[in-house]
Scaffold this active site. Structure first.
Site, short mmCIF file in Angstrom:
data_model
loop_
_atom_site.label_atom_id
_atom_site.label_comp_id
_atom_site.label_asym_id
_atom_site.label_seq_id
_atom_site.Cartn_x
_atom_site.Cartn_y
_atom_site.Cartn_z
CG ASP A 1 28.85 12.83 -167.72
OD1 ASP A 1 28.67 13.48 -167.03
OD2 ASP A 1 29.27 12.40 -168.89
CB CYS B 1 32.08 11.05 -164.15
SG CYS B 1 30.86 11.76 -165.54
NE ARG C 1 39.01 9.53 -162.99
CZ ARG C 1 39.07 10.93 -163.33
NH1 ARG C 1 38.14 11.68 -162.91
NH2 ARG C 1 39.81 11.31 -164.99
CG HIS D 1 36.06 10.53 -168.69
ND1 HIS D 1 37.59 10.12 -168.51
CD2 HIS D 1 35.71 10.95 -167.84
CE1 HIS D 1 37.77 11.03 -167.77
NE2 HIS D 1 37.04 11.47 -166.81
NE ARG E 1 39.07 15.58 -169.46
CZ ARG E 1 38.76 15.39 -168.01
NH1 ARG E 1 38.08 16.67 -167.88
NH2 ARG E 1 38.01 14.54 -167.41
N1 NVA Z 1 30.57 13.74 -170.21
C1 NVA Z 1 31.60 15.01 -169.72
C2 NVA Z 1 31.78 14.06 -168.47
C3 NVA Z 1 32.83 15.17 -167.75
C4 NVA Z 1 33.52 14.75 -166.65
C5 NVA Z 1 32.05 15.20 -170.51
O1 NVA Z 1 32.36 15.52 -171.69
O2 NVA Z 1 31.54 16.74 -170.24
N1 CP Z 2 35.08 13.26 -163.80
C1 CP Z 2 35.96 13.86 -164.70
O1 CP Z 2 36.86 13.88 -165.76
O2 CP Z 2 36.05 15.45 -163.82
P1 CP Z 2 37.51 16.52 -164.39
O3 CP Z 2 36.40 17.15 -165.52
O4 CP Z 2 37.22 17.28 -163.39
O5 CP Z 2 38.48 15.80 -164.62
#
Ligand code: NVA
Ligand code: CP
Length: 339
Positions: free
Chosen positions: A230, A271, A316, A134, A107
């Site tokens: 989101d 999400c 998830r 994602h 990530r």
């Molecule tokens: N768009 C958000 C998604 C988090 C799961 C981010 O990248 O922070």
């Molecule tokens: N939805 C999601 O990816 O959550 P986290 O950032 O907690 O992993």
């Protein structure tokens, strides 16, 4: 027969609809086993590395629990606690970790980083979120939608908010591949990249679905089966953008009126994490500064029966388990129900 052994999982653009559905079906099988308390430690003796250059609750916990359920060890590398990027290149990290682990989750920031990691790694690499995509979230979302409606094809999903970022992009790819009509309902500035939208229109032509980009909330969300949003500011973006995001995206907040316009059948997905109240440091700070009690979704919708966000969060784990199992190579015996 679908065989994903050895494949990287970087974006669903790399997978056929049949391959995506195979992983969703596998996730449903794992979920059923877990609910029955049936052990499924098919990968005993294997180990996975989990690299997180951004923070996480769901994705990290899903990888760790799923790895454990599959009989594997998991090593977590936090945003500061390794040499990655600062003292050691992605290419070198990939080659080191490939000597110790059977799979690597990453990530971080640009998609090109996870692609570089995959290029140099000899083991499957799983994208746990980049700025652009994602993909692990997608399988959870589709499993949740299918559990609720009993199908995917022909449904309409309306995404409200910043549709240029990872969630908007990934939902557009996934819906167009699997035959759901995708609507980005937001201000023009937040429409997805035109080249990606064009590619998704080609996927949609094959699956028999459509891509619509609209600024109009009432037409965009009319009759939608799924209303999705989101956060307005994603991880890694500067705090300075809050002001313009609030100004430009407040008309696209998910409210009771939006849900009513979608119809009685509609469900709400997110999400997570979500800013629906002041019970977080950022939610409180930003909310007080701009005089808002909620941001991308009202607390009323978030807490309502149409909100399926916690089913989605649970999924998830089941779907990440399926992604790891499929790309590590499901042992033949496990597919027959034994070990
Ligand atoms: N768009 C958000 C998604 C988090 C799961 C981010 O990248 O922070
Ligand atoms: N939805 C999601 O990816 O959550 P986290 O950032 O907690 O992993």
């Amino acid at each position: 027969m679908i065989d994903l052994k050895g494949r990287d999982f970087l974006t669903l653009r790399d997978f056929t609809p049949e391959e995506i559905l195979y992983m969703i079906d596998l996730a449903a099988e794992f979920k059923a086993k877990k609910k029955k308390g049936e052990l499924h430690e098919y990968f005993r003796g294997k180990n996975v590395a989990l690299i997180f250059e951004k923070t996480s609750t769901r994705t990290r916990c899903s990888f760790e629990v799923a790895a454990h359920d599959l009989g594997m060890g998991a090593t977590y590398l936090d945003p500061k606690g390794s040499q990655i990027g600062k003292k050691e290149s992605i290419a070198d990290t990939a080659r080191v970790l490939s000597r110790m682990f059977d799979g690597i989750e990453y990530r971080g920031f640009g998609q090109e980083i996870v692609e570089e990691l995959a290029k140099y790694a000899d083991v499957p690499v799983w994208n746990g979120l980049t700025n652009e995509y994602h993909p692990t979230q997608m399988l959870a979302d589709m499993l949740t939608i299918r559990e609720h409606f009993g199908r995917l094809k022909g449904l309409k999903l309306a995404y409200m908010g910043d549709a240029r970022y990872n969630m908007g992009n990934s939902l557009m790819v996934t819906c167009s591949k699997l035959g759901l009509d995708f609507v980005a309902c937001t201000s023009k500035k937040y429409f997805p990249d035109s080249a990606l939208a064009a590619a998704c229109r080609e996927y949609a032509a094959i699956s028999g679905s459509s891509i619509t980009l609209t600024e109009d909330v009432m037409t965009g969300t009319k009759g939608a089966d799924v209303i999705y949003t989101d956060v307005w500011v994603s991880m890694g973006e500067p705090d300075e953008v809050w002001e313009e995001r609030i100004r430009e995206l407040t008309p696209y907040r998910v409210t009771r009126q939006v849900m009513e316009n979608a119809g009685e059948q509609a469900i709400f997905l997110h999400c997570l994490p979500a800013f629906h109240d002041h019970k977080t440091t950022i939610g409180k700070e930003v909310g007080e500064k701009f005089g808002l009690s909620e941001m991308e979704v009202t607390d009323e919708v978030f807490e309502s029966p149409c909100s399926k966000v916690f089913d989605e969060a649970e999924n998830r784990m089941h779907t990440i388990k399926a992604i790891m199992a499929a790309t590590l190579g499901m042992p033949e015996a496990s597919r027959r129900g034994g070990e």
